[in-house]
Design an enzyme around this catalytic site. Sequence first.
Site, mmCIF file in Angstrom:
data_model
loop_
_atom_site.group_PDB
_atom_site.id
_atom_site.type_symbol
_atom_site.label_atom_id
_atom_site.label_comp_id
_atom_site.label_asym_id
_atom_site.label_seq_id
_atom_site.Cartn_x
_atom_site.Cartn_y
_atom_site.Cartn_z
ATOM 1 N N ARG A 175 0.821 -1.233 0.000
ATOM 2 C CA ARG A 175 0.000 0.000 0.000
ATOM 3 C C ARG A 175 0.850 1.276 0.000
ATOM 4 N NH1 ARG A 175 -2.082 -3.576 -1.258
ATOM 5 N NH2 ARG A 175 -3.801 -4.743 -0.332
ATOM 6 N N SER A 259 -10.690 -0.772 3.756
ATOM 7 C CA SER A 259 -9.931 -0.982 4.995
ATOM 8 C C SER A 259 -9.364 0.337 5.484
ATOM 9 C CB SER A 259 -8.793 -1.970 4.756
ATOM 10 O OG SER A 259 -9.327 -3.237 4.475
ATOM 11 N N GLU A 329 -4.532 3.303 6.443
ATOM 12 C CA GLU A 329 -4.331 3.137 4.995
ATOM 13 C C GLU A 329 -5.003 4.317 4.286
ATOM 14 O OE1 GLU A 329 -5.167 -0.837 3.468
ATOM 15 O OE2 GLU A 329 -6.013 0.061 1.665
HETATM 16 C C1 LIG Z 1 -15.482 -1.096 -0.630
HETATM 17 C C2 LIG Z 1 -14.003 -0.818 -0.785
HETATM 18 C C3 LIG Z 1 -13.119 -1.869 -0.953
HETATM 19 C C4 LIG Z 1 -11.749 -1.613 -1.100
HETATM 20 N N1 LIG Z 1 -10.914 -2.682 -1.268
HETATM 21 C C5 LIG Z 1 -9.593 -2.468 -1.459
HETATM 22 C C6 LIG Z 1 -8.699 -3.566 -1.663
HETATM 23 O O1 LIG Z 1 -9.086 -4.718 -1.700
HETATM 24 N N2 LIG Z 1 -7.398 -3.290 -1.830
HETATM 25 C C7 LIG Z 1 -6.926 -2.015 -1.815
HETATM 26 O O2 LIG Z 1 -5.716 -1.828 -1.986
HETATM 27 N N3 LIG Z 1 -7.743 -0.967 -1.617
HETATM 28 C C8 LIG Z 1 -9.057 -1.150 -1.439
HETATM 29 N N4 LIG Z 1 -9.898 -0.090 -1.245
HETATM 30 C C9 LIG Z 1 -9.340 1.285 -1.142
HETATM 31 C C10 LIG Z 1 -9.304 2.064 -2.466
HETATM 32 O O3 LIG Z 1 -10.263 1.595 -3.381
HETATM 33 C C11 LIG Z 1 -7.902 2.007 -3.095
HETATM 34 O O4 LIG Z 1 -6.927 2.560 -2.243
HETATM 35 C C12 LIG Z 1 -7.841 2.733 -4.438
HETATM 36 O O5 LIG Z 1 -6.582 2.542 -4.988
HETATM 37 C C13 LIG Z 1 -8.125 4.225 -4.323
HETATM 38 O O6 LIG Z 1 -8.278 4.722 -5.626
HETATM 39 P P1 LIG Z 1 -9.017 6.121 -5.876
HETATM 40 O O7 LIG Z 1 -8.951 6.421 -7.315
HETATM 41 O O8 LIG Z 1 -10.362 6.078 -5.281
HETATM 42 O O9 LIG Z 1 -8.046 7.076 -5.061
HETATM 43 P P2 LIG Z 1 -8.482 8.306 -4.141
HETATM 44 O O10 LIG Z 1 -9.192 7.788 -2.940
HETATM 45 O O11 LIG Z 1 -9.146 9.336 -4.951
HETATM 46 O O12 LIG Z 1 -7.032 8.821 -3.674
HETATM 47 C C14 LIG Z 1 -6.262 8.025 -2.794
HETATM 48 C C15 LIG Z 1 -4.848 8.629 -2.719
HETATM 49 O O13 LIG Z 1 -4.224 8.513 -3.990
HETATM 50 C C16 LIG Z 1 -3.851 9.806 -4.472
HETATM 51 N N5 LIG Z 1 -4.110 9.828 -5.916
HETATM 52 C C17 LIG Z 1 -5.274 9.567 -6.552
HETATM 53 N N6 LIG Z 1 -5.105 9.683 -7.877
HETATM 54 C C18 LIG Z 1 -3.815 10.019 -8.077
HETATM 55 C C19 LIG Z 1 -3.036 10.299 -9.237
HETATM 56 N N7 LIG Z 1 -3.565 10.233 -10.472
HETATM 57 N N8 LIG Z 1 -1.738 10.631 -9.090
HETATM 58 C C20 LIG Z 1 -1.193 10.713 -7.846
HETATM 59 N N9 LIG Z 1 -1.875 10.452 -6.700
HETATM 60 C C21 LIG Z 1 -3.173 10.117 -6.830
HETATM 61 C C22 LIG Z 1 -4.760 10.788 -3.741
HETATM 62 O O14 LIG Z 1 -4.199 12.083 -3.703
HETATM 63 C C23 LIG Z 1 -4.849 10.124 -2.383
HETATM 64 O O15 LIG Z 1 -3.705 10.398 -1.613
HETATM 65 C C24 LIG Z 1 -11.266 -0.297 -1.093
HETATM 66 C C25 LIG Z 1 -12.170 0.774 -0.938
HETATM 67 C C26 LIG Z 1 -13.527 0.521 -0.795
HETATM 68 C C27 LIG Z 1 -14.478 1.670 -0.652
#
Ligand SMILES: Cc1cc2nc3c(=O)[nH]c(=O)nc-3n(C[C@H](O)[C@H](O)[C@H](O)COP(=O)(O)OP(=O)(O)OC[C@H]3O[C@@H](n4cnc5c(N)ncnc54)[C@H](O)[C@@H]3O)c2cc1C
Length: 338
Positions: A175, A259, A329
């Site tokens: 992560r 998480s 996380e």
């Molecule tokens: C129901 C549920 C289940 C999940 N299961 C998992 C799982 O199994 N495994 C897992 O790892 N995660 C899981 N997650 C967490 C999440 O989906 C991941 O961390 C995912 O990668 C976040 O992506 P996002 O586009 O929503 O990022 P955001 O939430 O929009 O951003 C997260 C971080 O990434 C940065 N960021 C976003 N886009 C960029 C970019 N283009 N360049 C640089 N930085 C950027 C943001 O500034 C922030 O710091 C889950 C979440 C939910 C709600």
Amino acid sequence: MNMSEPTQFRAEGLRGEMLRDEPMSRHVSWRAGGVAQRVYQPADLADLQTFLRQTPMDEPLLAVGLGSNLLVRDGGFRGTVLLLVGALTELRREDDLIYAQAGVAGAKLARFAATNHLCGAEFFVGIPGTLGGMLAMNAGCYGGETWQKVVRVQVLTRTGELLERAPQEYEISYRHAALRQGSRDTVGRSPLVRERLPCTSSRNRLASPVTCRRCSEEFFVGAWLKFEPGDIEVARQQIKALMEKRSASQPLQLPNCGSVFRNPPGSHAAKLIESCGLKGKRIGGAEVSEKHANFIVNTGEATATDIENLIDEVRAAVLRQTGVELHTEVKIVGEYKS
Ligand SMILES: Cc1cc2nc3c(=O)[nH]c(=O)nc-3n(C[C@H](O)[C@H](O)[C@H](O)COP(=O)(O)OP(=O)(O)OC[C@H]3O[C@@H](n4cnc5c(N)ncnc54)[C@H](O)[C@@H]3O)c2cc1C
């Protein structure tokens, strides 16, 4: 927070949408939190590049995908959110690789790979984020991690320079993905790069390039990913099975952020939280899920403060009762509400 307008944007030739005082609860999966002073959703990659070239160096920027790992405090985000979901959406096959832009959702990527008779992308279906967020977090599940599939990434720098980088330029772990200190070498230049713009940060005139945090800021805008040839039906079955497993074990009917805590080495955050009797614990509208102890759900009216206070209480109780310190996380940004 007074959302006044200290920053002047020249806004020349931009084709995207600028929203002001935008509630971030609309853009994060917890459906809670404060407003962002500005949210810019670019029309496409070239438009984002133009935007960054015009943005003053002292403007705080935050890239946001689907907001599925993000909490913006109730006092709001003083700066500009770059909303990349729905903006950077190109997805195509390039020989034996898939090129996806940062705004492509994990589920779409998994299905596109399966349709192209490629396997190994199935796990992306369980992550409700964009590729940009998955790269930033090295998101993963069921044995797969985002960076295992990366051949190279495409980034935009703070000054709008488009670069390609190799995975070796990043420190990658559970992560976590961060550009190595001092890594400014590039593996290639994209055709969109026309010139290397001088840094206009007043701070940078005094600081070395390595110590200027703003100048070293970069945003993922795309990646080339490699998967193995495989059977489309097997991949589709696996996607279906993973989705069923998810809905059986996660409280997907209530807003959440997945998480909340990272798993400590050799242990599971959910087990520790459950062993401390914290399932169902509630502050305001935020509640530790009965279905999955490492999830905090918004039962309806949770504020970001409720959620953050509950996170702090869970962390303190687990430390007190087990001696294990949990680390979040989820990313928490913005100002406290005064
Ligand atoms: C129901 C549920 C289940 C999940 N299961 C998992 C799982 O199994 N495994 C897992 O790892 N995660 C899981 N997650 C967490 C999440 O989906 C991941 O961390 C995912 O990668 C976040 O992506 P996002 O586009 O929503 O990022 P955001 O939430 O929009 O951003 C997260 C971080 O990434 C940065 N960021 C976003 N886009 C960029 C970019 N283009 N360049 C640089 N930085 C950027 C943001 O500034 C922030 O710091 C889950 C979440 C939910 C709600």
